[in-house]
Scaffold this active site. Structure first.
Site, PDB file in Angstrom:
ATOM      1  N   GLY A 140       0.824  -1.194   0.000  1.00 53.69           N
ATOM      2  CA  GLY A 140       0.000   0.000   0.000  1.00 53.69           C
ATOM      3  C   GLY A 140       0.862   1.248   0.000  1.00 53.69           C
ATOM      4  O   GLY A 140       1.978   1.264  -0.518  1.00 53.69           O
ATOM      5  N   LEU A 141       0.332   2.324   0.593  1.00 51.44           N
ATOM      6  CA  LEU A 141       1.009   3.621   0.656  1.00 51.44           C
ATOM      7  C   LEU A 141       1.368   4.125  -0.739  1.00 51.44           C
ATOM      8  O   LEU A 141       2.432   4.693  -0.954  1.00 51.44           O
ATOM      9  CB  LEU A 141       2.276   3.543   1.533  1.00 51.44           C
ATOM     10  N   CYS A 142       0.458   3.923  -1.676  1.00 48.61           N
ATOM     11  CA  CYS A 142       0.699   4.375  -3.052  1.00 48.61           C
ATOM     12  C   CYS A 142      -0.535   5.078  -3.606  1.00 48.61           C
ATOM     13  O   CYS A 142      -0.841   4.944  -4.798  1.00 48.61           O
ATOM     14  CB  CYS A 142       1.121   3.215  -3.941  1.00 48.61           C
ATOM     15  N   GLY A 143      -1.237   5.805  -2.749  1.00 48.97           N
ATOM     16  CA  GLY A 143      -2.391   6.553  -3.205  1.00 48.97           C
ATOM     17  C   GLY A 143      -3.506   5.634  -3.673  1.00 48.97           C
ATOM     18  O   GLY A 143      -3.790   4.600  -3.064  1.00 48.97           O
ATOM     19  N   ALA A 330       3.298   6.197  -8.171  1.00 51.67           N
ATOM     20  CA  ALA A 330       2.196   6.587  -7.288  1.00 51.67           C
ATOM     21  C   ALA A 330       2.661   6.681  -5.842  1.00 51.67           C
ATOM     22  O   ALA A 330       2.254   7.592  -5.102  1.00 51.67           O
ATOM     23  CB  ALA A 330       1.049   5.579  -7.413  1.00 51.67           C
TER      24      ALA A 330
END
Length: 376
Positions: A140-143, A330
């Site tokens: 995660g942590l990619c918008g 991203a």
């Protein structure tokens, strides 16, 4: 000094005509309001500022926490930027092989125009069931990177249901796997996990699965859903028809339009005024043209049977590489925004801390002066 519902734009000189019940300590400390009154003298400014309910020690802890978060997001941004570079290099380095395969397939197809050739990967059948290869990220942590491709898959599933077509899903990536595992009503043929850097072995595993499904006529069409890398700030989820292949070796979208790209935007990290920045170049890969009088020793059908699966593997590998580059871009953008937000939050907390510290010191000075005046 504990916080009540406090902002820093209160009047510094309370008057006796003020009807709000102020205690003696609040009169000595004009920056502290009683629990019965939290009215701000300038409501237009207070509407844009959220009151902070904490004491000085908690504010120091928050400032330290935001500072540490800023360092982490800044580091993640730089790591993602470096990985984007490697992912782009992998895409660009694989392009000559892919384009050379296209040239060979096109040349063979020109020689087979007058022959009735039966190649399994190019057989077009009436579509009754479609396989969807959905490529997502592992982290995660990619918008909204993972959400965009999953929404694209959901939209395509709704379209297939509206056409009364059956479907099955091949999920690639941990985020997609967890999403489809929580929805047992969506038929999934296989769950596959990606890696930090896509390899030909991973692409081969996907190609073998879709090849067996298509050749055995369990599915009549295979569509590939992945995120196409456009630039560092833009990526678009796309749907490509993976099987049946075009005899010329072109990958087409669901409308039959060829989507093979001719050039890439290449990004590199540089330093400017002491800070890391990103510059872009457009790279066009040169390939060697085949001679029109090229002769093949083997039967062109045998060469076609061998090259089409190879080209299928190369296209799957390319989609995995582009999806990874989009994910890293991203994440780089998301971490950049998080870093900017952390800087702004740290600035706000520091201002509140300084004002409250100044209010506390002023209150203590006023109490000392009042006590000295009382002894006179």
């Amino acid at each position: 000094m504990a916080c009540s519902n406090l902002t820093m734009w209160v009047t510094s000189k309370p008057t006796l005509s003020d009807t709000s019940p102020l205690s003696f300590s609040s009169c000595l400390n004009p920056f502290q309001l009683s629990n019965h009154s939290s009215t701000v003298s300038n409501p237009s400014r207070s509407s844009s500022v959220t009151p902070v309910h904490c004491n000085l020690r908690e504010l120091r802890d928050r400032i330290g926490s935001v500072t540490n978060t800023q360092k982490i997001t800044e580091a993640m941004k730089l790591v993602a930027a470096a990985k984007v570079r490697r992912a782009q290099e992998a895409v660009v380095n694989a392009r000559p092989f892919s384009e050379t395969l296209v040239e060979v397939l096109y040349s063979i197809n020109e020689q087979l125009q007058t022959e009735d050739v039966d190649v399994p990967l190019t057989n077009v059948r009436p579509v009754k069931k479609v396989a969807l290869v959905v490529v997502t990220g592992d982290r995660g942590l990619c918008g909204g990177f993972n959400n965009q491709i999953i929404k694209k898959a959901e939209q395509r599933i709704k379209e297939l249901k509206a056409l009364n077509l059956e479907y099955t899903v091949i999920s690639v990536g941990k985020k997609g796997n967890s999403y489809f595992l929580r929805r047992p009503y969506i038929p999934v043929d296989k769950f596959l996990e990606g890696g930090n850097l896509p390899t030909a072995k991973e692409a081969q595993a996907i190609a073998d699965d879709v090849f067996s499904l298509f050749v055995s006529e369990e599915v009549d069409k295979v569509e590939l859903l992945y995120t196409k890398f456009v630039s560092l700030v833009k990526s678009s989820p796309v749907i490509h028809t993976l099987l049946p292949l075009s005899p010329k070796g072109e990958i087409c979208d669901i409308n039959g339009t060829c989507v093979d790209a001719a050039d890439d935007e290449f990004f590199r990290l540089t330093t400017k005024e002491g800070k890391l920045t990103v510059e872009r170049d457009v790279v066009r890969t040169e390939t060697i043209d085949f001679s029109p009088v090229l002769q093949f020793e083997q039967d062109p059908v045998q060469i076609l049977d061998a090259l089409l699966p190879l080209y299928l593997n190369s296209q799957i590998l390319r989609s995995l590489q582009e999806s990874l580059a989009s994910e890293l871009a991203a994440r780089m953008t998301a971490m950049s925004s998080a870093t900017d937000n952390a800087k702004e939050l740290k600035k706000t907390y520091t201002q509140v801390y300084n004002r409250k510290r100044q209010a506390k010191i002023t209150g203590e000075i006023l109490e000392i002066v009042a006590g000295a005046n009382a002894l006179v």
